[in-house]
Structures are given as C-alpha cells and as structure tokens.
Design a protein around this motif. Structure first.
Motif, PDB file in Angstrom:
ATOM      1  N   UNK A   1     -25.893 -15.676 -24.112  1.00 39.11           N
ATOM      2  CA  UNK A   1     -26.910 -14.749 -23.610  1.00 39.11           C
ATOM      3  C   UNK A   1     -26.255 -13.596 -22.882  1.00 39.11           C
ATOM      4  N   UNK A   2     -26.743 -12.343 -23.099  1.00 36.98           N
ATOM      5  CA  UNK A   2     -26.144 -11.190 -22.434  1.00 36.98           C
ATOM      6  C   UNK A   2     -26.184 -11.297 -20.920  1.00 36.98           C
ATOM      7  N   UNK A   3     -27.150 -12.009 -20.367  1.00 38.81           N
ATOM      8  CA  UNK A   3     -27.267 -12.080 -18.913  1.00 38.81           C
ATOM      9  C   UNK A   3     -26.050 -12.702 -18.252  1.00 38.81           C
ATOM     10  N   UNK A   4     -25.208 -13.408 -19.038  1.00 39.74           N
ATOM     11  CA  UNK A   4     -24.040 -14.036 -18.443  1.00 39.74           C
ATOM     12  C   UNK A   4     -22.902 -13.051 -18.253  1.00 39.74           C
ATOM     13  N   UNK A   5     -23.058 -11.838 -18.768  1.00 42.42           N
ATOM     14  CA  UNK A   5     -22.011 -10.835 -18.641  1.00 42.42           C
ATOM     15  C   UNK A   5     -22.111 -10.184 -17.270  1.00 42.42           C
ATOM     16  N   UNK A   6     -21.018 -10.088 -16.579  1.00 47.03           N
ATOM     17  CA  UNK A   6     -21.045  -9.479 -15.246  1.00 47.03           C
ATOM     18  C   UNK A   6     -20.920  -7.974 -15.354  1.00 47.03           C
ATOM     19  N   UNK A   7     -21.539  -7.273 -14.417  1.00 49.86           N
ATOM     20  CA  UNK A   7     -21.367  -5.835 -14.302  1.00 49.86           C
ATOM     21  C   UNK A   7     -22.373  -5.007 -15.048  1.00 49.86           C
TER      22      UNK A   7
ATOM     23  N   UNK B   1      -7.039  -5.104 -26.029  1.00 51.88           N
ATOM     24  CA  UNK B   1      -6.638  -6.243 -26.861  1.00 51.88           C
ATOM     25  C   UNK B   1      -7.853  -7.031 -27.320  1.00 51.88           C
ATOM     26  N   UNK B   2      -8.977  -6.347 -27.555  1.00 46.98           N
ATOM     27  CA  UNK B   2     -10.212  -7.054 -27.903  1.00 46.98           C
ATOM     28  C   UNK B   2     -10.148  -7.689 -29.283  1.00 46.98           C
ATOM     29  N   UNK B   3     -10.759  -8.853 -29.361  1.00 45.67           N
ATOM     30  CA  UNK B   3     -11.003  -9.541 -30.620  1.00 45.67           C
ATOM     31  C   UNK B   3     -12.516  -9.697 -30.703  1.00 45.67           C
ATOM     32  N   UNK B   4     -13.156  -8.893 -31.538  1.00 46.50           N
ATOM     33  CA  UNK B   4     -14.616  -8.844 -31.556  1.00 46.50           C
ATOM     34  C   UNK B   4     -15.255 -10.056 -32.212  1.00 46.50           C
ATOM     35  N   UNK B   5     -14.436 -10.987 -32.695  1.00 44.30           N
ATOM     36  CA  UNK B   5     -14.993 -12.258 -33.156  1.00 44.30           C
ATOM     37  C   UNK B   5     -15.295 -13.173 -31.973  1.00 44.30           C
ATOM     38  N   UNK B   6     -14.815 -12.800 -30.793  1.00 38.68           N
ATOM     39  CA  UNK B   6     -15.092 -13.539 -29.566  1.00 38.68           C
ATOM     40  C   UNK B   6     -16.299 -12.905 -28.869  1.00 38.68           C
ATOM     41  N   UNK B   7     -17.244 -13.743 -28.490  1.00 40.72           N
ATOM     42  CA  UNK B   7     -18.474 -13.237 -27.891  1.00 40.72           C
ATOM     43  C   UNK B   7     -18.198 -12.408 -26.644  1.00 40.72           C
ATOM     44  N   UNK B   8     -17.284 -12.867 -25.810  1.00 40.92           N
ATOM     45  CA  UNK B   8     -16.996 -12.151 -24.575  1.00 40.92           C
ATOM     46  C   UNK B   8     -16.418 -10.771 -24.826  1.00 40.92           C
ATOM     47  N   UNK B   9     -15.502 -10.669 -25.793  1.00 46.29           N
ATOM     48  CA  UNK B   9     -14.905  -9.372 -26.112  1.00 46.29           C
ATOM     49  C   UNK B   9     -15.928  -8.441 -26.740  1.00 46.29           C
TER      50      UNK B   9
ATOM     51  N   UNK C   1     -18.985  -1.367 -22.703  1.00 47.02           N
ATOM     52  CA  UNK C   1     -18.142  -0.202 -22.535  1.00 47.02           C
ATOM     53  C   UNK C   1     -18.732   1.025 -23.205  1.00 47.02           C
ATOM     54  N   UNK C   2     -19.497   0.801 -24.250  1.00 48.64           N
ATOM     55  CA  UNK C   2     -20.171   1.889 -24.964  1.00 48.64           C
ATOM     56  C   UNK C   2     -21.348   2.396 -24.151  1.00 48.64           C
ATOM     57  N   UNK C   3     -22.093   1.484 -23.534  1.00 54.55           N
ATOM     58  CA  UNK C   3     -23.236   1.844 -22.689  1.00 54.55           C
ATOM     59  C   UNK C   3     -23.414   0.711 -21.681  1.00 54.55           C
ATOM     60  N   UNK C   4     -23.162   1.008 -20.423  1.00 50.71           N
ATOM     61  CA  UNK C   4     -23.083  -0.046 -19.408  1.00 50.71           C
ATOM     62  C   UNK C   4     -24.481  -0.469 -18.952  1.00 50.71           C
ATOM     63  N   UNK C   5     -25.150  -1.271 -19.764  1.00 48.17           N
ATOM     64  CA  UNK C   5     -26.510  -1.715 -19.468  1.00 48.17           C
ATOM     65  C   UNK C   5     -26.770  -3.035 -20.173  1.00 48.17           C
ATOM     66  N   UNK C   6     -27.307  -3.998 -19.441  1.00 49.43           N
ATOM     67  CA  UNK C   6     -27.664  -5.273 -20.056  1.00 49.43           C
ATOM     68  C   UNK C   6     -28.741  -5.094 -21.122  1.00 49.43           C
ATOM     69  N   UNK C   7     -29.708  -4.208 -20.855  1.00 50.89           N
ATOM     70  CA  UNK C   7     -30.775  -3.977 -21.828  1.00 50.89           C
ATOM     71  C   UNK C   7     -30.198  -3.424 -23.132  1.00 50.89           C
ATOM     72  N   UNK C   8     -29.240  -2.520 -23.013  1.00 52.92           N
ATOM     73  CA  UNK C   8     -28.589  -1.969 -24.195  1.00 52.92           C
ATOM     74  C   UNK C   8     -27.837  -3.061 -24.941  1.00 52.92           C
ATOM     75  N   UNK C   9     -27.113  -3.895 -24.205  1.00 53.10           N
ATOM     76  CA  UNK C   9     -26.375  -4.992 -24.824  1.00 53.10           C
ATOM     77  C   UNK C   9     -27.317  -5.922 -25.580  1.00 53.10           C
ATOM     78  N   UNK C  10     -28.435  -6.280 -24.978  1.00 58.89           N
ATOM     79  CA  UNK C  10     -29.380  -7.165 -25.654  1.00 58.89           C
ATOM     80  C   UNK C  10     -29.903  -6.543 -26.939  1.00 58.89           C
TER      81      UNK C  10
END
Length: 272
Positions: free
Chosen positions: A35-41, A231-239, A246-255
């Motif tokens: 879930x995106x809510x687990x991402x900090x910041x 050093x991102x690996x986009x197959x990893x959820x966290x990366x 980094x593209x748009x610093x917003x949880x709503x955008x991420x969701x």
C-alpha cells in the motif's frame, strides 16, 4: 518544500461499472504491491486547487534525489474496478476496453523507452506500463494521442504558471523557449517536465538529433532515465514507489499512478 496543489478529492464514478456484477473487485486486486501509505515522506501538503484546475503537471528535479516542487495538479480519474482474473467467457464492461486503449504512437514511445533503458541500464528493469501510467496521469497520453507521426504534440502542452499563487514559485529558467512563458516556468510536454529538469534529463528518443520535451519519444525516454536514477530496481515495490514519489511527491499521486500501472499490466491495446 513549497506548497503545491492538491488533486481533486473525488473520483468520477464510471457509468456501467457500478451496476455490473463483474465489476466487484476492489482496487486492491489491481494493486498487488504494498500500500502506498507505507511510504514515508509522501504526505499531501498541497494548497487546495482552483475549481477549474484539472491539468497535467511535473514536479521532478534537475538533480537526482532532490525535491524541486512544481505544479502538482493532475488527472485523478482511475481505471475501472474490474478484476484481472475474470474468466475468459465473461464479457468485460465497455469501460474496461475503452480505458485500456493507448494511442498507437504514444504506446510505441513507451515501449521504445523501455527497450532503450533496458539496453543502457538493465538493472533498473523499467516497465513500459509505468511510463504509460505516468503519461496517462500527466497528460492523458498527450491529449489522447494528439501527436504528429514523429511523436511531437500538435500544440504545446503546458501546466499553469508556477507563480507562487497556490503553486510553487519558480521563475523563468529558459527564456520561454520550451514553455512559452518568459516570466515563470511551466511544466511542459506529454510527460510534464519543468524546463530546468529537461535541461538536465532531456533525451533524444526518436534519434532526430533534437531533445524536445514536446516529443513523446524524447519525453518517455527522459522519464525512463529519471525514474531509474541512482541504483533503483523498479521490479522492487519500494524502489518503484520512491521513483514515482520523486516524479511527484504526493501519496495521492502515487496511488493514482500505481492503480493505472496495475491496470495496464493486465493488458492494453492500441487505438488510433
């Protein structure tokens, strides 16, 4: 980080989906990652949007990992609430087929960017569906595929002036050469780059010798490199989450991006 605009809080209900028995899967079915809510910041810290504002925007940075605010409004419509695991015999709602279509030239650009990045940065594992999700959210796939044969938009796509009134204050950095504004910067192109960001990350995706943020091949490749920074690996959820934030610093955008990403991974087709 300066105050940015919040996306509209409501999401348009899709006609037909709510009355169709097969459209019963929750969005969690489409978003199998964490879930995106687990991402900090990624807190929603933007000013309220104007009632008539529903345009695309880029909030990237000219420096990898830095947080440079920009216009934060974007399309908030979501994919249909349909499970990807329906039996083949079940007829999908028309909304599903309609929303999974991507303009042919734009789709080629996303896939070409995936191929190019895989060649130069294979550890990143950039999926074209992520570029498609961002392109959908930022500009509706270049305004529904309003591009020339070489992928250049038919008319400039720009966000609002970043004049400090409900947006970040970012004064002109390019003499208006990219965004047409000689006073303030504006996000520009189908992937919505700030001129200063484009100066650092701009790419020549269609190999015509020009780096043009209004060309979907160039913009998609530049976005791919930006998402893969570090050093991102986009197959990893966290990366992947970190790249989108980094593209748009917003949880709503991420969701929103996450949901379109999951939707396109269930299938997409070309439309004119």
């Amino acid at each position: 980080m300066s105050a940015l605009r919040l996306p509209r809080p409501s999401v348009r209900t899709r006609k037909g989906v709510r009355t169709t028995a097969i459209a019963v899967a929750a969005l969690a079915v489409l978003t199998a990652s964490r879930a995106p809510e687990t991402v900090s910041g990624g807190t929603e810290h933007r000013a309220a949007p104007a009632a008539d504002q529903d345009g695309p925007a880029w909030t990237g940075s000219a420096t990898p990992g830095a947080e440079t605010p920009g216009d934060g409004s974007y399309h908030t419509e979501l994919p249909p609430l349909v499970s990807p695991d329906l039996p083949a015999s079940v007829r999908l709602p028309a909304a599903y087929a309609a929303q999974s279509g991507i303009p042919a030239t734009v789709l080629r650009a996303y896939r070409a960017a995936e191929t190019a990045v895989a060649r130069t940065d294979p550890r990143c594992r950039l999926p074209w569906e992520l570029l498609a999700a961002i392109g959908k959210v930022e500009s509706g796939h270049a305004g529904g595929g309003a591009v020339t044969a070489d992928g250049t938009t038919r008319g400039r796509i720009t966000g609002p002036a970043l004049d400090g009134h409900g947006f970040a204050l970012i004064r002109d950095s390019d003499g208006g050469s990219l965004d047409g504004d000689t006073v303030y910067d504006r996000a520009v192109g189908p992937m919505q780059f700030l001129p200063s960001t484009w100066h650092h990350w701009g790419a020549d995706g269609n190999r015509d010798g020009v780096r043009d943020p209004s060309n979907v091949f160039d913009a998609a490749l530049a976005a791919g490199h930006y998402l893969c920074a570090g050093s991102r690996d986009l197959s990893r959820a966290g990366d992947l989450d970190a790249a989108v934030l980094g593209y748009n610093h917003s949880d709503a955008y991420l969701r929103t991006v996450r949901q379109w990403f999951a939707f396109y991974r269930t299938g997409a087709h070309t439309v004119p």
